[in-house]
Design a protein around this motif. Structure first.
Motif, PDB file in Angstrom:
ATOM      1  N   LEU A 204       0.564  -1.096  -0.142  1.00 47.20           N
ATOM      2  CA  LEU A 204      -0.065  -0.109   0.073  1.00 47.20           C
ATOM      3  C   LEU A 204       0.825   1.221  -0.112  1.00 47.20           C
ATOM      4  O   LEU A 204       0.671   2.235  -0.856  1.00 47.20           O
ATOM      5  CB  LEU A 204      -0.870   0.088   1.252  1.00 47.20           C
ATOM      6  CG  LEU A 204      -2.083  -0.864   1.081  1.00 47.20           C
ATOM      7  CD1 LEU A 204      -2.840  -0.917   2.465  1.00 47.20           C
ATOM      8  CD2 LEU A 204      -3.136  -0.337  -0.013  1.00 47.20           C
ATOM      9  N   VAL A 205       2.201   1.152   0.906  1.00 45.44           N
ATOM     10  CA  VAL A 205       2.733   2.526   0.891  1.00 45.44           C
ATOM     11  C   VAL A 205       3.695   2.651  -0.436  1.00 45.44           C
ATOM     12  O   VAL A 205       3.560   3.644  -0.863  1.00 45.44           O
ATOM     13  CB  VAL A 205       3.805   2.344   2.073  1.00 45.44           C
ATOM     14  CG1 VAL A 205       4.398   3.558   2.299  1.00 45.44           C
ATOM     15  CG2 VAL A 205       3.079   1.933   3.380  1.00 45.44           C
ATOM     16  N   ILE A 206       3.979   1.462  -0.940  1.00 43.26           N
ATOM     17  CA  ILE A 206       4.708   1.641  -2.266  1.00 43.26           C
ATOM     18  C   ILE A 206       3.867   2.008  -3.265  1.00 43.26           C
ATOM     19  O   ILE A 206       4.381   2.933  -4.153  1.00 43.26           O
ATOM     20  CB  ILE A 206       5.462   0.162  -2.538  1.00 43.26           C
ATOM     21  CG1 ILE A 206       6.392  -0.159  -1.599  1.00 43.26           C
ATOM     22  CG2 ILE A 206       6.053   0.198  -3.733  1.00 43.26           C
ATOM     23  CD1 ILE A 206       6.985  -1.623  -1.329  1.00 43.26           C
ATOM     24  N   VAL A 207       2.712   1.748  -3.678  1.00 44.35           N
ATOM     25  CA  VAL A 207       2.046   1.904  -4.581  1.00 44.35           C
ATOM     26  C   VAL A 207       1.445   3.432  -4.361  1.00 44.35           C
ATOM     27  O   VAL A 207       1.601   4.209  -5.406  1.00 44.35           O
ATOM     28  CB  VAL A 207       0.677   1.234  -4.729  1.00 44.35           C
ATOM     29  CG1 VAL A 207      -0.370   1.727  -5.620  1.00 44.35           C
ATOM     30  CG2 VAL A 207       1.005  -0.283  -5.122  1.00 44.35           C
ATOM     31  N   GLN A 208       1.122   3.739  -3.209  1.00 42.27           N
ATOM     32  CA  GLN A 208       0.745   5.343  -3.047  1.00 42.27           C
ATOM     33  C   GLN A 208       1.779   6.292  -3.257  1.00 42.27           C
ATOM     34  O   GLN A 208       1.564   7.389  -3.864  1.00 42.27           O
ATOM     35  CB  GLN A 208       0.143   5.307  -1.655  1.00 42.27           C
ATOM     36  CG  GLN A 208      -1.350   4.697  -1.535  1.00 42.27           C
ATOM     37  CD  GLN A 208      -1.850   4.476  -0.035  1.00 42.27           C
ATOM     38  OE1 GLN A 208      -1.165   4.807   0.781  1.00 42.27           O
ATOM     39  NE2 GLN A 208      -3.020   3.876   0.107  1.00 42.27           N
ATOM     40  N   ALA A 210       4.203   5.733  -5.213  1.00 38.56           N
ATOM     41  CA  ALA A 210       4.509   5.754  -6.408  1.00 38.56           C
ATOM     42  C   ALA A 210       3.724   6.471  -7.367  1.00 38.56           C
ATOM     43  O   ALA A 210       3.586   6.462  -8.821  1.00 38.56           O
ATOM     44  CB  ALA A 210       4.780   4.359  -7.047  1.00 38.56           C
ATOM     45  N   GLY A 211       2.518   7.114  -6.721  1.00 33.08           N
ATOM     46  CA  GLY A 211       1.618   7.764  -7.537  1.00 33.08           C
ATOM     47  C   GLY A 211       0.213   6.980  -7.864  1.00 33.08           C
ATOM     48  O   GLY A 211      -0.802   7.739  -8.428  1.00 33.08           O
ATOM     49  N   GLY A 212       0.064   5.703  -6.986  1.00 28.43           N
ATOM     50  CA  GLY A 212      -0.936   4.962  -7.393  1.00 28.43           C
ATOM     51  C   GLY A 212      -2.004   5.060  -6.468  1.00 28.43           C
ATOM     52  O   GLY A 212      -1.952   5.567  -5.501  1.00 28.43           O
ATOM     53  N   ALA A 213      -3.094   4.419  -6.585  1.00 26.88           N
ATOM     54  CA  ALA A 213      -4.239   4.168  -5.839  1.00 26.88           C
ATOM     55  C   ALA A 213      -4.686   2.839  -5.585  1.00 26.88           C
ATOM     56  O   ALA A 213      -4.198   1.808  -6.643  1.00 26.88           O
ATOM     57  CB  ALA A 213      -5.391   5.075  -6.553  1.00 26.88           C
ATOM     58  N   VAL A 214      -5.416   2.479  -4.404  1.00 27.31           N
ATOM     59  CA  VAL A 214      -5.652   1.038  -4.330  1.00 27.31           C
ATOM     60  C   VAL A 214      -7.258   1.469  -3.668  1.00 27.31           C
ATOM     61  O   VAL A 214      -7.543   1.775  -2.709  1.00 27.31           O
ATOM     62  CB  VAL A 214      -5.026   0.397  -3.150  1.00 27.31           C
ATOM     63  CG1 VAL A 214      -5.476  -0.834  -2.863  1.00 27.31           C
ATOM     64  CG2 VAL A 214      -3.277   0.462  -3.493  1.00 27.31           C
ATOM     65  N   VAL A 215      -8.044   0.807  -4.711  1.00 19.27           N
ATOM     66  CA  VAL A 215      -9.490   1.154  -4.275  1.00 19.27           C
ATOM     67  C   VAL A 215     -10.387  -0.283  -4.539  1.00 19.27           C
ATOM     68  O   VAL A 215      -9.926  -0.879  -5.644  1.00 19.27           O
ATOM     69  CB  VAL A 215     -10.015   2.207  -5.277  1.00 19.27           C
ATOM     70  CG1 VAL A 215      -9.289   3.632  -4.685  1.00 19.27           C
ATOM     71  CG2 VAL A 215      -9.948   1.965  -6.578  1.00 19.27           C
TER      72      VAL A 215
END
Length: 255
Positions: A204-208, A210-215
């Motif tokens: 979650l931290v790595i994706v966020q 990197a500019g991403g979203a988890v939804v």
């Protein structure tokens, strides 16, 4: 990040990876009650990581996939998956990893994911960006999807979904690995199903960062709770750049 020593955590993950590689390609898996695999390597690595974390951060809580569940009400709680992708590990496939996440007051705070078969290490901390082997990474934001654009999907995708997508799908067999390949901009997106806190706390931290979203795939799904108890993670979840979420939701259709 002054609260933890990132190099020290990287060292823990690399040591865990070396231990895992000693078992890789000649280990038997056993089914747990939830029908997922566990091996002696999973148990040994979790025990090793728990001992290292407890000695270094005695006031922190720890949540592990196999056994560790201590002090989960603390400000800082480590969420550890000793081998994310155990089924791939048992099958002799290389897409498994060591996932170490740190949650602060219920929110993802730091994550490190190590892929021993590749020698790759991803890490991120809130507000500090995401990195692969020390180099900054960012999610993919293409203007259009093409034939070589790919999605990381579950092996059972065909049982539950139809997919209207011009590119390719790949099955990595590891939730953490899927999130890393989205974060680095290699995969356009990932669809996660039935994820648990130890699967995603680091990712979650790595994706966020990197500019991403988890939804949730379904925008009507409630997203309350924390990274340690968010029941919505058990529902299908999309991982992608924010501007890719809407078209991806249209691409997946329930059977």
């Amino acid at each position: 990040m002054s609260i933890i020593d990132i190099d020290e955590v990287r060292g823990w993950a690399e040591a865990a990876g070396r231990l895992a590689l000693q078992h890789f390609n000649h280990v038997a898996g056993h089914r747990k009650a939830d029908r997922s695999y566990v091996t002696e390597a999973d148990v040994a690595i979790e025990r090793q990581l728990v001992a290292q974390i407890s000695a270094r951060y005695p006031d922190h809580g720890i949540l592990g996939e196999e056994q560790a569940k201590t002090n989960l009400d603390r400000e800082f709680v480590w969420a550890v998956d000793p081998i994310d992708g155990t089924a791939s590990f048992v099958a002799g496939l290389g897409s498994w990893c060591i996932s170490i996440g740190l949650v602060r007051n219920g929110q993802p705070y730091f994550g490190l994911i190590h892929m021993p078969t590749l020698g790759d290490t991803y890490h991120a901390a809130v507000g500090e960006g995401a990195f692969l082997n020390g180099q900054p990474i960012h999610v993919s934001q293409p203007d259009a999807w093409e034939g070589e654009t790919w999605l990381a999907t579950p092996a059972t995708l065909h049982r539950s979904f139809e997919l209207d997508f011009p590119g390719k799908t790949r099955v990595l067999g590891s939730t953490a690995a899927q999130m890393c390949y989205v974060a680095r901009g290699s995969a356009l997106a990932a669809l996660l199903v039935n994820a648990y806190p130890w699967d995603v706390a680091a990712g979650l931290v790595i994706v966020q960062e990197a500019g991403g979203a988890v939804v949730p795939l379904d925008p009507a799904t409630p997203t309350g709770g924390t990274a340690l108890d968010g029941g919505w993670l058990h529902q299908p979840v999309l991982v992608a750049a924010p501007d890719q979420i809407a078209p991806l939701r249209q691409a997946f259709r329930r059977r």
